[in-house]
Design a protein around this motif. Structure first.
Motif, PDB file in Angstrom:
ATOM      1  N   LEU A   1       0.828  -1.220   0.000  1.00  0.00           N
ATOM      2  CA  LEU A   1       0.000   0.000   0.000  1.00  0.00           C
ATOM      3  C   LEU A   1       0.855   1.260   0.000  1.00  0.00           C
ATOM      4  CD1 LEU A   1      -2.792  -1.076   2.517  1.00  0.00           C
ATOM      5  CD2 LEU A   1      -3.098  -0.562   0.074  1.00  0.00           C
ATOM      6  N   ALA A   2       1.966   1.235   0.730  1.00  0.00           N
ATOM      7  CA  ALA A   2       2.823   2.425   0.780  1.00  0.00           C
ATOM      8  C   ALA A   2       3.397   2.730  -0.608  1.00  0.00           C
ATOM      9  CB  ALA A   2       3.955   2.213   1.793  1.00  0.00           C
ATOM     10  N   ALA A   3       3.855   1.675  -1.325  1.00  0.00           N
ATOM     11  CA  ALA A   3       4.392   1.880  -2.678  1.00  0.00           C
ATOM     12  C   ALA A   3       3.299   2.352  -3.627  1.00  0.00           C
ATOM     13  CB  ALA A   3       5.013   0.580  -3.190  1.00  0.00           C
ATOM     14  N   LEU A   4       2.088   1.816  -3.445  1.00  0.00           N
ATOM     15  CA  LEU A   4       0.973   2.257  -4.284  1.00  0.00           C
ATOM     16  C   LEU A   4       0.663   3.723  -4.034  1.00  0.00           C
ATOM     17  CD1 LEU A   4      -1.338   1.489  -6.245  1.00  0.00           C
ATOM     18  CD2 LEU A   4      -2.734   0.990  -4.228  1.00  0.00           C
ATOM     19  N   ALA A   5       0.670   4.127  -2.774  1.00  0.00           N
ATOM     20  CA  ALA A   5       0.416   5.539  -2.457  1.00  0.00           C
ATOM     21  C   ALA A   5       1.469   6.429  -3.107  1.00  0.00           C
ATOM     22  CB  ALA A   5       0.413   5.731  -0.939  1.00  0.00           C
ATOM     23  N   GLU A   6       2.725   5.977  -3.069  1.00  0.00           N
ATOM     24  CA  GLU A   6       3.806   6.767  -3.672  1.00  0.00           C
ATOM     25  C   GLU A   6       3.645   6.834  -5.188  1.00  0.00           C
ATOM     26  OE1 GLU A   6       8.719   6.723  -3.867  1.00  0.00           O
ATOM     27  OE2 GLU A   6       7.629   5.372  -2.523  1.00  0.00           O
ATOM     28  N   ARG A   7       3.239   5.720  -5.791  1.00  0.00           N
ATOM     29  CA  ARG A   7       3.063   5.704  -7.237  1.00  0.00           C
ATOM     30  C   ARG A   7       1.903   6.601  -7.670  1.00  0.00           C
ATOM     31  NH1 ARG A   7       3.300   0.707  -7.605  1.00  0.00           N
ATOM     32  NH2 ARG A   7       1.128   0.060  -7.876  1.00  0.00           N
ATOM     33  N   HIS A   8       0.794   6.510  -6.945  1.00  0.00           N
ATOM     34  CA  HIS A   8      -0.347   7.376  -7.282  1.00  0.00           C
ATOM     35  C   HIS A   8       0.004   8.852  -7.076  1.00  0.00           C
ATOM     36  CE1 HIS A   8      -2.756   4.099  -8.250  1.00  0.00           C
ATOM     37  NE2 HIS A   8      -3.490   3.940  -7.146  1.00  0.00           N
ATOM     38  N   ALA A   9       0.754   9.118  -6.044  1.00  0.00           N
ATOM     39  CA  ALA A   9       1.182  10.506  -5.827  1.00  0.00           C
ATOM     40  C   ALA A   9       2.073  10.975  -6.973  1.00  0.00           C
ATOM     41  CB  ALA A   9       1.919  10.619  -4.493  1.00  0.00           C
ATOM     42  N   GLY A  10       2.924  10.052  -7.458  1.00  0.00           N
ATOM     43  CA  GLY A  10       3.768  10.400  -8.603  1.00  0.00           C
ATOM     44  C   GLY A  10       2.955  10.666  -9.853  1.00  0.00           C
ATOM     45  N   ASP A  11       1.889   9.859 -10.065  1.00  0.00           N
ATOM     46  CA  ASP A  11       1.027  10.088 -11.229  1.00  0.00           C
ATOM     47  C   ASP A  11       0.340  11.443 -11.147  1.00  0.00           C
ATOM     48  OD1 ASP A  11       1.710   7.656 -12.271  1.00  0.00           O
ATOM     49  OD2 ASP A  11      -0.033   6.594 -11.465  1.00  0.00           O
ATOM     50  N   LEU A  12      -0.088  11.811  -9.952  1.00  0.00           N
ATOM     51  CA  LEU A  12      -0.698  13.143  -9.778  1.00  0.00           C
ATOM     52  C   LEU A  12       0.327  14.236 -10.026  1.00  0.00           C
ATOM     53  CD1 LEU A  12      -3.067  12.796  -6.701  1.00  0.00           C
ATOM     54  CD2 LEU A  12      -3.707  13.308  -9.058  1.00  0.00           C
ATOM     55  N   ALA A  13       1.555  13.983  -9.561  1.00  0.00           N
ATOM     56  CA  ALA A  13       2.608  14.968  -9.788  1.00  0.00           C
ATOM     57  C   ALA A  13       2.901  15.116 -11.276  1.00  0.00           C
ATOM     58  CB  ALA A  13       3.873  14.565  -9.037  1.00  0.00           C
ATOM     59  N   GLU A  14       2.787  13.982 -12.014  1.00  0.00           N
ATOM     60  CA  GLU A  14       2.995  14.047 -13.460  1.00  0.00           C
ATOM     61  C   GLU A  14       1.959  14.960 -14.115  1.00  0.00           C
ATOM     62  OE1 GLU A  14       5.154  13.093 -15.465  1.00  0.00           O
ATOM     63  OE2 GLU A  14       6.365  11.570 -14.468  1.00  0.00           O
ATOM     64  N   ILE A  15       0.731  14.902 -13.607  1.00  0.00           N
ATOM     65  CA  ILE A  15      -0.306  15.762 -14.171  1.00  0.00           C
ATOM     66  C   ILE A  15       0.035  17.223 -13.923  1.00  0.00           C
ATOM     67  CG2 ILE A  15      -2.741  16.410 -13.994  1.00  0.00           C
ATOM     68  CD1 ILE A  15      -3.339  13.522 -13.281  1.00  0.00           C
ATOM     69  N   ASP A  16       0.537  17.489 -12.718  1.00  0.00           N
ATOM     70  CA  ASP A  16       0.843  18.871 -12.373  1.00  0.00           C
ATOM     71  C   ASP A  16       2.117  19.359 -13.067  1.00  0.00           C
ATOM     72  OD1 ASP A  16      -1.386  18.822 -10.751  1.00  0.00           O
ATOM     73  OD2 ASP A  16      -0.240  18.196  -8.983  1.00  0.00           O
ATOM     74  N   ALA A  17       3.133  18.477 -13.066  1.00  0.00           N
ATOM     75  CA  ALA A  17       4.419  18.904 -13.638  1.00  0.00           C
ATOM     76  C   ALA A  17       4.621  18.392 -15.057  1.00  0.00           C
ATOM     77  CB  ALA A  17       5.566  18.395 -12.755  1.00  0.00           C
ATOM     78  N   GLY A  18       3.646  17.613 -15.562  1.00  0.00           N
ATOM     79  CA  GLY A  18       3.801  16.983 -16.870  1.00  0.00           C
ATOM     80  C   GLY A  18       3.931  17.953 -18.013  1.00  0.00           C
ATOM     81  N   GLU A  19       3.223  19.044 -17.959  1.00  0.00           N
ATOM     82  CA  GLU A  19       3.279  20.003 -19.065  1.00  0.00           C
ATOM     83  C   GLU A  19       4.688  20.538 -19.240  1.00  0.00           C
ATOM     84  OE1 GLU A  19       1.066  20.648 -21.257  1.00  0.00           O
ATOM     85  OE2 GLU A  19      -0.412  19.331 -20.329  1.00  0.00           O
ATOM     86  N   GLU A  20       5.357  20.823 -18.134  1.00  0.00           N
ATOM     87  CA  GLU A  20       6.724  21.333 -18.220  1.00  0.00           C
ATOM     88  C   GLU A  20       7.653  20.295 -18.843  1.00  0.00           C
ATOM     89  OE1 GLU A  20      10.273  23.004 -15.288  1.00  0.00           O
ATOM     90  OE2 GLU A  20       8.224  22.741 -14.526  1.00  0.00           O
TER      91      GLU A  20
END
Length: 557
Positions: A321-340
């Motif tokens: 679950l901890a790794a999943l939380a980190e991965r989902h957080a990374g996917d959200l970060a990709e949405i925020d920082a993905g355009e750059e």
């Protein structure tokens, strides 16, 4: 080069062993003697199309073996090495043709597919015949031939490297775009999951630790009352310690009167009191260990159930679950920082594309210059070949929209056979005889640039004679200074230029009605007589022998 050719039971050939050296070798003989059989056999050994009709009548199979001596860095060895073939020593190609049409192939005594045999054979021998496929009129090979003539392989390699960089940059951009799009489609789910998992704050290994602690507390709850009851028996109101202590004191007061009777029981009672004290201490320790807060058990159970419920919900093990939380957080970060990052990848692709264009444009310009030089060189060879009114044209068409690892040039060899006629692709414009002479001129100019080490010309002199045949012979001899050349010829002028001369004939087999093709090397008088026959026909005159001698002497000069 081809150093040895062995043929068994192919059409009219029952058994034939030939050895070859470098330079120009010619094969002559009457029509129908078996010259085409010899070439068909070579083609078969190189991976050409098989046919059960090639097997000598009455035999189950025919075999052709060709032995090549080539440098260690020859492309044929590289292809063989990729096929896990031992490439030490000569390259030995062997093909077995069954009468039922099946074939088998070997390279250096290792079984291979016909495709591998054909790929290796293409690097070893080029066969140029009026009614056969010619590598030089295949437009797919023209660009590589032009690059070899102009020495443009380093520039072509740079373009290939730039094309690879463009492909990798485009793939990275497409992967990133796909990931962002997938994340965007699941953004609401991801945010909910990240918030829920952040509130839960799972840790790797937590489930196992909780399960172990919960089990321990549940076991302690079961044994706590038994431990308390045992403690009361040892140290409570029912404890025998007080009575035993009183008994010891009473006996000790009598010890002086009868020590031999009193001392042993006193020692035994003291040991019992010590043992009871140790038991009391152990029970107290066990009771302290068994003590737990009922709220702790409840909290552990609630936490354990929460972790397992989350694992079922997200279809992962609780420890993940901890790794999943980190991965989902990374996917959200990709949405925020993905355009750059997307802009950066787009810029990298544009930069790679610019580098490719610069390299491809430079290569294209160099190809046009090389094409002009190639045209001049080939055209200079045409007049003596009775093509003085013809032109050789290297057509270079640039299509920047059609880009690949070799650039964006389409290269094709064209010909114009007479002034005023429209130029066109060589294969379509030139007749069979003209095409053979164009090929000879081109091969002389290309010489050892990208050429196979052995070139075979089949009746390239058909339909010509006199000075043209002599010009063909001169060019074949010049070409043979750099590569091995074999020519099937009917022209005495060509035969006289050869370093080795082989006579192909049909002879009866053991006095029977059957005939077999024989090949014999000719030297001195027999060679002069064969050239005289080519000059005069069936009846060899003294004048023909004199003319043959003159041709041979002129060839030496």
């Amino acid at each position: 080069m081809l150093v040895q050719l062995s043929i068994r039971d192919i059409v009219l050939i029952d058994r034939l062993e030939l050895s070859f050296g470098d330079g120009l070798a010619v094969l002559t003989g009457e029509t129908g003697a078996g010259k085409s059989i010899l070439l068909d056999s070579v083609s078969l050994a190189l991976g050409g199309r098989g046919d059960g009709a090639l097997v000598r009548h009455g035999e189950r199979q025919g075999v052709v073996t060709a032995v090549f001596d080539v440098p260690l860095d020859h492309p044929g060895r590289a292809i063989a090495a990729e096929a896990e073939i031992d490439t030490e020593g000569d390259l030995i190609l062997r093909r077995v043709q069954m009468a039922d049409g099946r074939t088998r192939a070997w390279v250096n005594d290792q079984a291979v597919s016909v495709q591998v045999l054909r790929a290796i054979g293409a690097t070893l021998v080029e066969i140029h015949a009026q009614n056969a496929d010619r590598a030089l009129v295949d437009p797919a090979s023209h660009r590589a031939i032009l690059d070899a003539f102009g020495g443009l392989q380093p520039q072509a390699a740079a373009v290939a490297s730039a094309a690879r960089a463009v492909r990798e940059a485009r793939q990275a951009l497409e992967r990133h775009r796909a990931r962002i799009e997938a994340a965007r489609r699941e953004a609401d789910y991801l945010r909910h999951a990240v918030e829920e998992l952040a509130a839960l704050a799972p840790k790797p290994g937590e489930e196992a630790a909780l399960a172990e602690r919960r089990a321990a507390m549940m076991q302690a709850e079961k044994v706590a009352s038994d431990l308390s009851e045992a403690y009361d028996s040892v140290a409570g109101n029912a404890s025998p310690v007080a009575a035993l202590s009183a008994a010891v004191r009473k006996l000790e007061r009598r010890g002086a009167q009868a020590p031999a009777l009193v001392d042993p029981p006193v020692k035994a009672l003291d040991a019992a009191l010590v043992a009871l004290d140790e038991a009391r201490a152990a029970l107290e320790e066990a009771m302290r260990a068994a003590e737990f807060d009922p709220h702790e058990l409840e909290a552990a159970e609630e936490r354990l159930f929460a972790l397992r419920a989350a694992g079922r919900k997200y279809d992962v093990a609780p420890d993940d679950l901890a790794a999943l939380a980190e991965r989902h957080a990374g996917d959200l970060a990709e949405i925020d920082a993905g355009e750059e990052k997307l802009h950066g990848l787009e810029a990298a692709l544009a930069e790679a594309d610019t580098a490719y264009m610069a390299a491809a444009l430079a290569l294209s310009e160099a190809r046009r210059a090389a094409a002009h030089a190639l045209d001049e060189a080939v055209c200079a060879e045409l007049p003596p070949l009775k093509l003085e009114r013809a032109k050789f044209i290297t057509q270079v068409e640039v299509d920047e929209a059609s880009r690949d690892a070799a650039g964006f040039d389409r290269v094709e060899f064209w010909a114009q056979t007479n002034p005023g006629t429209r130029p066109g692709p060589m294969m379509k414009v030139a007749s069979g005889g003209e095409l053979s002479r164009f090929m000879l001129a081109l091969k002389v100019v290309l010489a050892d640039k990208g050429s196979a080490p052995t070139l075979v010309f089949d009746e390239i002199d058909t339909g010509v004679g006199g000075a043209v045949a002599d010009a063909i012979g001169q060019r074949l001899a010049r070409l043979a200074e750099r590569v091995q050349v074999m020519a099937v010829t009917h022209a005495p002028q060509v035969a006289a230029r050869a370093g080795a001369h082989y006579l192909i004939s049909k002879e009866p087999v053991d006095g029977s009605d059957r005939v077999a093709t024989r090949v014999a090397p000719l030297r001195e008088a027999p060679r002069r007589d064969e050239i005289a026959r080519m000059l005069a026909g069936a009846t060899i005159t003294d004048e023909a022998r004199a003319a043959a001698k003159k041709l041979l002497e002129a060839a030496v000069r």
